[in-house]
Design an enzyme around this catalytic site. Structure first.
Site, PDB file in Angstrom:
ATOM      1  N   ASP A 105      78.394  60.202  77.222  1.00 23.36           N
ATOM      2  CA  ASP A 105      79.043  60.633  76.241  1.00 23.36           C
ATOM      3  C   ASP A 105      79.653  62.043  76.589  1.00 23.36           C
ATOM      4  O   ASP A 105      79.837  62.790  75.845  1.00 23.36           O
ATOM      5  CB  ASP A 105      78.450  60.808  74.920  1.00 23.36           C
ATOM      6  CG  ASP A 105      77.788  59.409  74.468  1.00 23.36           C
ATOM      7  OD1 ASP A 105      78.313  58.400  74.921  1.00 23.36           O
ATOM      8  OD2 ASP A 105      77.458  59.428  73.288  1.00 23.36           O
ATOM      9  N   LYS A 133      80.073  52.409  73.321  1.00 21.82           N
ATOM     10  CA  LYS A 133      79.137  52.352  72.357  1.00 21.82           C
ATOM     11  C   LYS A 133      79.252  52.754  70.983  1.00 21.82           C
ATOM     12  O   LYS A 133      79.877  53.656  70.822  1.00 21.82           O
ATOM     13  CB  LYS A 133      77.870  52.927  72.953  1.00 21.82           C
ATOM     14  CG  LYS A 133      77.807  54.307  73.122  1.00 21.82           C
ATOM     15  CD  LYS A 133      76.490  54.976  73.978  1.00 21.82           C
ATOM     16  CE  LYS A 133      76.444  56.190  73.761  1.00 21.82           C
ATOM     17  NZ  LYS A 133      76.119  57.054  72.508  1.00 21.82           N
ATOM     18  N   THR A 183      74.468  64.368  73.471  1.00 24.91           N
ATOM     19  CA  THR A 183      73.453  65.568  73.433  1.00 24.91           C
ATOM     20  C   THR A 183      72.116  65.290  73.657  1.00 24.91           C
ATOM     21  O   THR A 183      71.584  64.152  73.502  1.00 24.91           O
ATOM     22  CB  THR A 183      73.633  66.149  72.236  1.00 24.91           C
ATOM     23  OG1 THR A 183      72.978  65.311  70.911  1.00 24.91           O
ATOM     24  CG2 THR A 183      75.142  66.732  71.668  1.00 24.91           C
ATOM     25  N   CYS A 186      71.934  61.434  71.710  1.00 20.80           N
ATOM     26  CA  CYS A 186      72.235  60.135  72.480  1.00 20.80           C
ATOM     27  C   CYS A 186      71.656  60.004  73.696  1.00 20.80           C
ATOM     28  O   CYS A 186      71.216  59.081  74.160  1.00 20.80           O
ATOM     29  CB  CYS A 186      73.759  60.163  72.795  1.00 20.80           C
ATOM     30  SG  CYS A 186      74.817  59.853  71.089  1.00 20.80           S
ATOM     31  N   GLN A 217      52.781  63.772  77.059  1.00 20.94           N
ATOM     32  CA  GLN A 217      51.754  62.723  76.946  1.00 20.94           C
ATOM     33  C   GLN A 217      51.783  62.003  78.489  1.00 20.94           C
ATOM     34  O   GLN A 217      51.810  60.908  78.319  1.00 20.94           O
ATOM     35  CB  GLN A 217      52.067  61.783  75.984  1.00 20.94           C
ATOM     36  CG  GLN A 217      51.975  62.435  74.637  1.00 20.94           C
ATOM     37  CD  GLN A 217      52.211  61.634  73.265  1.00 20.94           C
ATOM     38  OE1 GLN A 217      51.387  60.658  73.035  1.00 20.94           O
ATOM     39  NE2 GLN A 217      53.234  61.652  72.532  1.00 20.94           N
TER      40      GLN A 217
HETATM   41  N1  TIU Z   1      76.698  61.601  72.010  1.00 22.57           N
HETATM   42  C1  TIU Z   1      75.969  62.377  70.847  1.00 22.57           C
HETATM   43  O1  TIU Z   1      74.921  62.677  71.250  1.00 22.57           O
HETATM   44  N2  TIU Z   1      76.451  62.021  69.520  1.00 22.57           N
HETATM   45  C2  TIU Z   1      76.562  62.942  68.600  1.00 22.57           C
HETATM   46  O2  TIU Z   1      76.847  62.669  67.405  1.00 22.57           O
HETATM   47  N3  TIU Z   1      75.534  64.098  68.939  1.00 22.57           N
HETATM   48  C3  TIU Z   1      75.270  65.242  68.252  1.00 22.57           C
HETATM   49  O3  TIU Z   1      74.624  65.988  68.480  1.00 22.57           O
HETATM   50  N4  TIU Z   1      75.900  65.325  66.955  1.00 22.57           N
END
Ligand code: TIU
Length: 239
Positions: free
Chosen positions: A29, A134, A163, A167, A207
């Site tokens: 992403d 996706k 992030t 994701c 872990q």
């Molecule tokens: N790609 C992804 O992580 N989508 C999000 O919406 N992330 C956020 O942290 N908002």
């Protein structure tokens, strides 16, 4: 050294071993709406600068992976223009003034085909690199990612992108349940929130590597360069 030999690099919680030709780089992403100033991410009040520091290390890793002739896949989070695949729950949850499907700074927010939905120019896919569109946070949900990886003989994933806690973590967890070992590259993943960046990485390697391994991109580049798999001059001296 060939793409069939086992490479090892320092990682947490212990060294990560991989056979290059069975290992794919999965870039999550890296879309304009999340990373560019004035995009959807910033519209939500986030600081895109927190994510932009990942662009250069991703660019170097992507160049090395391509140079080594290994599989690269990209993902994009987004929805059909008619929003038929957008759950009401996801559309409404943020209670923002504008939400997914509405017009945003770079076209309709997180809608396929719109400028903001596309991947940033620095990391733009080249022909032959699958792009996984996706609708969810995880890259395996409602996509053909698993089928593509299976058909390509992949058993390990090097995961980068944004992030970290959303994701990237969701995808790594989905990958675990499907039998993939995952290496998350710490300087190539980013969060709008420094505390979630730290926690998101800690949760992967805790872990005894409950979800996988964490390493730096210089360590990964060094492993490729030492094996003679990535030849371009920028890699010389990668520590
Ligand atoms: N790609 C992804 O992580 N989508 C999000 O919406 N992330 C956020 O942290 N908002």
């Amino acid at each position: 050294m060939t793409r069939a030999d086992i490479l090892t690099l320092p990682a947490d919680p212990y060294p990560f071993e991989f056979v290059p030709r069975r290992t794919a780089l999965l870039i999550i992403d890296m879309q304009r709406d999340f990373l560019e100033p004035g995009g959807f991410g910033e519209m939500l009040g986030n600081d895109a600068g927190q994510l932009r520091r990942t662009i250069e290390p991703n660019r170097r890793l992507l160049a090395a992976w391509r140079d080594a002739g290994l599989l690269v896949l990209h993902t994009r989070e987004g929805h059909r223009p008619d929003l038929a695949d957008l759950p009401q729950a996801k559309r409404l949850r943020g209670r923002g003034a504008r939400t997914i499907g509405d017009s945003g700074p770079m076209g309709r927010i997180l809608v396929r085909g719109e400028a903001g939905h596309d991947i940033i120019p620095e990391l733009y896919p080249v022909p032959g690199e699958p792009v996984i569109d996706k609708p969810g946070k995880g890259a395996f949900f409602a996509t053909d990612l698993h089928a593509i990886l299976q058909a390509s003989g992949i058993d390990r994933l090097v995961v980068t992108g944004v992030t970290t806690e959303v994701c990237v973590n969701t995808t790594v967890r989905e990958a675990n349940d499907r039998g993939y070992d995952c290496l998350v590259v710490e300087d190539c993943v980013g969060s709008y929130f420094p505390e979630f960046q730290a926690a998101g990485l800690a949760m992967i390697r805790a872990q005894g590597g409950i979800f996988g391994w964490v390493a730096s991109s210089p360590a990964l580049l060094a492993a490729l360069a030492a094996a003679g798999l990535a030849r371009f001059p920028e890699l010389k001296g990668a520590a």
